[in-house]
Scaffold this active site. Sequence first.
Site, PDB file in Angstrom:
ATOM      1  N   HIS A  25       0.841  -1.201   0.000  1.00  0.00           N
ATOM      2  CA  HIS A  25       0.000   0.000   0.000  1.00  0.00           C
ATOM      3  C   HIS A  25       0.875   1.250   0.000  1.00  0.00           C
ATOM      4  O   HIS A  25       1.976   1.257   0.578  1.00  0.00           O
ATOM      5  CB  HIS A  25      -0.934   0.010   1.213  1.00  0.00           C
ATOM      6  CG  HIS A  25      -0.230   0.152   2.533  1.00  0.00           C
ATOM      7  ND1 HIS A  25      -0.099   1.371   3.187  1.00  0.00           N
ATOM      8  CD2 HIS A  25       0.381  -0.762   3.329  1.00  0.00           C
ATOM      9  CE1 HIS A  25       0.559   1.186   4.321  1.00  0.00           C
ATOM     10  NE2 HIS A  25       0.858  -0.096   4.436  1.00  0.00           N
TER      11      HIS A  25
ATOM     12  N   HIS B 144       0.738   5.819  -1.407  1.00  0.00           N
ATOM     13  CA  HIS B 144       0.125   6.886  -2.207  1.00  0.00           C
ATOM     14  C   HIS B 144       0.855   6.992  -3.552  1.00  0.00           C
ATOM     15  O   HIS B 144       1.694   7.868  -3.759  1.00  0.00           O
ATOM     16  CB  HIS B 144       0.185   8.218  -1.460  1.00  0.00           C
ATOM     17  CG  HIS B 144      -0.619   8.255  -0.200  1.00  0.00           C
ATOM     18  ND1 HIS B 144      -1.936   7.859  -0.145  1.00  0.00           N
ATOM     19  CD2 HIS B 144      -0.299   8.650   1.060  1.00  0.00           C
ATOM     20  CE1 HIS B 144      -2.398   8.005   1.093  1.00  0.00           C
ATOM     21  NE2 HIS B 144      -1.422   8.473   1.840  1.00  0.00           N
TER      22      HIS B 144
END
Length: 360
Positions: free
Chosen positions: A143, A145
């Site tokens: 995970h 951004h």
Amino acid sequence: MITTKYLFLLILITAGFAFILLYNWFSTKVILADKQLTIHLAEGNNEQLIHSNVNHWQTATAKVDDSTTYRNYDEQIVIIYNRVPKTGSTSFVNLTYDLCKKNAFHVLHINITANMHVLSLPNQLKFVRNITAWDSMKPAFYHGHMAFLDFSKFGTPSKPLYINLIRQPLDRLVSYYYFLRYGDDYRPYLVRHRAGDTMTFDECVARQKPDCDPTNMWLQIPFFCGHHAECWNPGSSWALEQAKRNLVNEYFLVGLTEEMDEFVELLELSLPRLYRGAVQHFQKSNKSHLRKTKSKVEPAPETVAKIKESTVWQMENELYEFARDQFHFVQRKLRTPGRNVMQDFMYEKIKPNPNGAAKN
């Protein structure tokens, strides 16, 4: 006259040949028996085959046994959650961290220099090769951004499963605006970049300040669009259409921030190897309300109307509605229409019949 020595040698040779013949005969019988065990057909016209992990076909049930059939796939699974900021991603990621030890998989955070959302070309190749070949980490959940990255262009033998959450664009912008000033209840003592600025979002829009410029909403489209230069051009029609194509063709599941319970339920049903027990844990823990922006003031109707006049909002909202319709479509297909029964499937009418007589 044959001496005892030569007679013994002859008997030994004969026994050797006999042993070889018996061994070949026995091996042939075992192979044929194994072949006969590999396929079983139910009698009648409704033949049904279900494959199991013990290398034979079973007809005891018409349901695929996920715990055996797909075990090898599950142990190699790689999920990438390229999380969009301020879409509830912290709540969902912390749920995944809670489950990783219980369900025996790895969770890894992708940390890019200076919080950049696009990887350099050398790093794209390194990243793709690394997570594809890093077998000791599998099953794995990554995970971070970062924008969508198409693995197929790098010649890898397999591709990860992408998932994501999407939020109403104006809600996301307002939340981020106040987050930069007041932070949230997750890390309340951390001083944010705009700390001390008490200007409301309404005042910011009225004064046309940069922090509330509608172009700041241009984030969900490029995150789904990817690493192409045009993806990051606010107002690009090509970027919007590419984001839509990727959403339906490259993402396993995209949920809605405001319907995270349903998102978690679909993941548990679809990917139990990682998300077994997720629904119960999510509902009973505080993960569903883990991170809340402090001192957020809802914008006035006139502010909302002004923001909605912008091309960027209209395009971001189009992507959101597109994702919402797809998510609701997936939910509806989960159960049989008109009944609260989960959809299932089976294999039947399988030809040719392996037990039938051979035809010349």
